[in-house]
Design an enzyme around this catalytic site. Structure first.
Site, PDB file in Angstrom:
ATOM      1  N   ASP A   1       0.842  -1.197   0.000  1.00  0.00           N
ATOM      2  CA  ASP A   1       0.000   0.000   0.000  1.00  0.00           C
ATOM      3  C   ASP A   1       0.879   1.250   0.000  1.00  0.00           C
ATOM      4  OD1 ASP A   1      -2.273  -1.574   0.211  1.00  0.00           O
ATOM      5  OD2 ASP A   1      -2.607  -1.162   2.339  1.00  0.00           O
TER       6      ASP A   1
ATOM      7  N   GLN B   1      -0.913   7.133  -6.152  1.00  0.00           N
ATOM      8  CA  GLN B   1      -2.033   8.003  -5.749  1.00  0.00           C
ATOM      9  C   GLN B   1      -2.151   9.168  -6.742  1.00  0.00           C
ATOM     10  OE1 GLN B   1       0.310   8.531  -2.359  1.00  0.00           O
ATOM     11  NE2 GLN B   1      -1.072   7.521  -0.918  1.00  0.00           N
TER      12      GLN B   1
ATOM     13  N   ARG C   1      -1.500  -0.556  -8.408  1.00  0.00           N
ATOM     14  CA  ARG C   1      -2.891  -0.242  -8.067  1.00  0.00           C
ATOM     15  C   ARG C   1      -3.010   1.280  -8.102  1.00  0.00           C
ATOM     16  NH1 ARG C   1      -3.810  -0.977  -2.099  1.00  0.00           N
ATOM     17  NH2 ARG C   1      -4.286  -3.164  -2.470  1.00  0.00           N
TER      18      ARG C   1
ATOM     19  N   GLY D   1      -5.890   8.541  -3.336  1.00  0.00           N
ATOM     20  CA  GLY D   1      -5.030   8.960  -2.227  1.00  0.00           C
ATOM     21  C   GLY D   1      -5.858   9.351  -1.023  1.00  0.00           C
TER      22      GLY D   1
HETATM   23  C1  FAD Z   1      -8.794  -1.318  -3.027  1.00  0.00           C
HETATM   24  C2  FAD Z   1      -8.363   0.034  -2.555  1.00  0.00           C
HETATM   25  C3  FAD Z   1      -7.096   0.180  -2.041  1.00  0.00           C
HETATM   26  C4  FAD Z   1      -6.654   1.443  -1.627  1.00  0.00           C
HETATM   27  N1  FAD Z   1      -5.349   1.606  -1.229  1.00  0.00           N
HETATM   28  C5  FAD Z   1      -4.899   2.837  -0.929  1.00  0.00           C
HETATM   29  C6  FAD Z   1      -3.531   3.076  -0.652  1.00  0.00           C
HETATM   30  O1  FAD Z   1      -2.685   2.181  -0.667  1.00  0.00           O
HETATM   31  N2  FAD Z   1      -3.147   4.346  -0.349  1.00  0.00           N
HETATM   32  C7  FAD Z   1      -4.035   5.391  -0.331  1.00  0.00           C
HETATM   33  O2  FAD Z   1      -3.639   6.530  -0.081  1.00  0.00           O
HETATM   34  N3  FAD Z   1      -5.354   5.179  -0.569  1.00  0.00           N
HETATM   35  C8  FAD Z   1      -5.794   3.942  -0.869  1.00  0.00           C
HETATM   36  N4  FAD Z   1      -7.130   3.751  -1.153  1.00  0.00           N
HETATM   37  C9  FAD Z   1      -8.105   4.820  -0.848  1.00  0.00           C
HETATM   38  C10 FAD Z   1      -8.257   5.787  -2.000  1.00  0.00           C
HETATM   39  O3  FAD Z   1      -7.078   6.549  -2.140  1.00  0.00           O
HETATM   40  C11 FAD Z   1      -9.442   6.748  -1.795  1.00  0.00           C
HETATM   41  O4  FAD Z   1      -9.246   7.475  -0.619  1.00  0.00           O
HETATM   42  C12 FAD Z   1     -10.783   6.045  -1.695  1.00  0.00           C
HETATM   43  O5  FAD Z   1     -10.865   4.958  -2.553  1.00  0.00           O
HETATM   44  C13 FAD Z   1     -11.922   7.022  -2.046  1.00  0.00           C
HETATM   45  O6  FAD Z   1     -11.763   7.468  -3.354  1.00  0.00           O
HETATM   46  P1  FAD Z   1     -12.719   7.013  -4.562  1.00  0.00           P
HETATM   47  O7  FAD Z   1     -11.826   6.677  -5.713  1.00  0.00           O
HETATM   48  O8  FAD Z   1     -13.614   5.934  -4.144  1.00  0.00           O
HETATM   49  O9  FAD Z   1     -13.460   8.325  -4.993  1.00  0.00           O
HETATM   50  P2  FAD Z   1     -14.320   9.404  -4.193  1.00  0.00           P
HETATM   51  O10 FAD Z   1     -14.529  10.516  -5.145  1.00  0.00           O
HETATM   52  O11 FAD Z   1     -13.702   9.710  -2.877  1.00  0.00           O
HETATM   53  O12 FAD Z   1     -15.669   8.645  -3.919  1.00  0.00           O
HETATM   54  C14 FAD Z   1     -16.542   8.266  -4.963  1.00  0.00           C
HETATM   55  C15 FAD Z   1     -17.791   7.672  -4.356  1.00  0.00           C
HETATM   56  O13 FAD Z   1     -17.463   6.457  -3.680  1.00  0.00           O
HETATM   57  C16 FAD Z   1     -18.188   6.325  -2.472  1.00  0.00           C
HETATM   58  N5  FAD Z   1     -17.234   6.339  -1.344  1.00  0.00           N
HETATM   59  C17 FAD Z   1     -15.896   6.591  -1.409  1.00  0.00           C
HETATM   60  N6  FAD Z   1     -15.336   6.455  -0.194  1.00  0.00           N
HETATM   61  C18 FAD Z   1     -16.339   6.131   0.652  1.00  0.00           C
HETATM   62  C19 FAD Z   1     -16.393   5.862   2.051  1.00  0.00           C
HETATM   63  N7  FAD Z   1     -15.294   5.890   2.815  1.00  0.00           N
HETATM   64  N8  FAD Z   1     -17.590   5.563   2.605  1.00  0.00           N
HETATM   65  C20 FAD Z   1     -18.698   5.496   1.842  1.00  0.00           C
HETATM   66  N9  FAD Z   1     -18.704   5.746   0.507  1.00  0.00           N
HETATM   67  C21 FAD Z   1     -17.549   6.057  -0.075  1.00  0.00           C
HETATM   68  C22 FAD Z   1     -19.136   7.478  -2.421  1.00  0.00           C
HETATM   69  O14 FAD Z   1     -20.333   7.075  -3.046  1.00  0.00           O
HETATM   70  C23 FAD Z   1     -18.428   8.519  -3.258  1.00  0.00           C
HETATM   71  O15 FAD Z   1     -19.288   9.463  -3.812  1.00  0.00           O
HETATM   72  C24 FAD Z   1      -7.554   2.535  -1.648  1.00  0.00           C
HETATM   73  C25 FAD Z   1      -8.825   2.378  -2.174  1.00  0.00           C
HETATM   74  C26 FAD Z   1      -9.237   1.159  -2.651  1.00  0.00           C
HETATM   75  C27 FAD Z   1     -10.587   1.047  -3.264  1.00  0.00           C
END
Ligand code: FAD
Length: 303
Positions: A130, A159, A180, A184
């Site tokens: 990660d 990210q 991946r 972020g």
């Molecule tokens: C498999 C996976 C691994 C990840 N690994 C890392 C990593 O190693 N390092 C890192 O910095 N980040 C990591 N992340 C987190 C990522 O960076 C984002 O913070 C997170 O995925 C929210 O961004 P989004 O792309 O879903 O878009 P957003 O624009 O934040 O969300 C889009 C939509 O998704 C839904 N949603 C998103 N988050 C939530 C929540 N917490 N609760 C409820 N609904 C939500 C909502 O409907 C929202 O409108 C990971 C995410 C995933 C899916």
């Protein structure tokens, strides 16, 4: 503003104590965390596999205080590969380097990562490293590259909120590294990361296109329907097969979307975290969706 406050609170010891000992917040956390034991995670993984989804398991923890703690985390990861094989699950493993001592000693941490990756390869599996806060980005990339030249069963995360990410993608692709892509999740300064969501999203689409067209197998990690639609469009336009990449989502978030993608024939992997050290992970999930949270903060200040 609320996102930033929540991420700041994720480092607050008093708040951590309250959140982890409060029944309501413990219940809230269970939405995002499979449970406190490996057995809990295995049960959640089995349910995902039964629903046609792949899994990556994560043993929660970060910023360990001693090398002995880091070694204990390493042992937990080795046990995960054994259990995954024994249970015949379609699952691999994700870890954080500050849980393996990156904050203490880089060489020591690299040694632990190497031993986990060798174990993963023995089980024909994979370790995803990660990505944490930007303080650790370069060291994480260096360790992944150093380990990967000796054993390819490792990949990492990029990210899209960081300005540097396009350069990092090129660097990692030169090593054939599986990436991946996510947006972020940490609190970053405007000196290193796009402050505006629109720019983070535009960069996400740009990087997704580079990754999918690279010829390597990558993971598109997002719950954002616009990012997912852009990925599907790009793959179709470039004639990239549904088997040549995967979508990834977090346990407990957008189960409807997860199911829909599986139904449409896409590969979907669910990130399943477990363990007792769930507070910072939980706070990052709350920070992504601050709208639900007013009551949590009000309860804390009204104690
Ligand atoms: C498999 C996976 C691994 C990840 N690994 C890392 C990593 O190693 N390092 C890192 O910095 N980040 C990591 N992340 C987190 C990522 O960076 C984002 O913070 C997170 O995925 C929210 O961004 P989004 O792309 O879903 O878009 P957003 O624009 O934040 O969300 C889009 C939509 O998704 C839904 N949603 C998103 N988050 C939530 C929540 N917490 N609760 C409820 N609904 C939500 C909502 O409907 C929202 O409108 C990971 C995410 C995933 C899916």
């Amino acid at each position: 503003m609320l996102r930033s406050t929540l991420l700041k609170l994720s480092e607050h010891k008093g708040f951590a104590k309250w959140v982890t000992s409060n029944g309501t917040t413990r219940g809230m956390a269970r939405r995002f965390v499979a449970g406190e034991t490996l057995d809990d995670a295995i049960a959640a993984a089995r349910a995902c596999n039964d629903a046609g989804m792949l899994v990556t398991l994560d043993y929660l923890g970060e910023n360990v205080a001693t090398t002995a703690d880091a070694q204990r985390s390493r042992d937990a990861y080795l046990e995960m590969y054994e259990r995954i094989a024994k249970e015949k699950l379609h699952a691999n493993v994700s870890c954080k380097l500050t849980q393996l001592g990156l904050n203490l000693n880089t060489d020591f941490c690299q040694g632990l990562v190497m031993s986990i990756v060798e174990f993963a390869a023995h089980y024909d599996s994979f370790l995803r490293v990660d990505m944490e806060g930007s303080l650790y980005t370069q060291r994480t990339i260096d360790i992944v590259k150093n380990v990967r030249v000796r054993n390819p069963a490792v990949g990492t995360v990029i990210q899209s909120y960081l300005y540097r990410s396009e350069t990092d993608v090129a660097d990692l692709l030169a090593y054939g590294c599986r990436i991946r892509l996510c947006k972020g999740a940490y609190k970053e300064l405007p000196e290193v990361a796009y402050p505006e969501k629109r720019d983070v999203d535009n960069n996400y689409v740009h990087l997704m296109q580079i990754l999918l067209s690279s010829g390597f197998y990558h993971a598109i990690a997002t719950h954002d329907p616009r990012m997912i639609a852009a990925t599907i469009r790009h793959a179709a336009a470039q004639r990239i097969s549904k088997d040549d990449f995967e979508f990834q989502m977090l346990y407990g978030i957008r189960a409807d979307l997860q199911r829909r993608l599986v139904r449409d024939g896409y590969r979907v992997r669910i990130y399943i975290p477990y363990g007792t050290d769930w507070f910072p992970y939980f706070m990052r999930r709350l920070a992504e969706r601050p709208a639900n949270l007013g009551f949590l903060i009000r309860n804390f200040f009204q104690r």
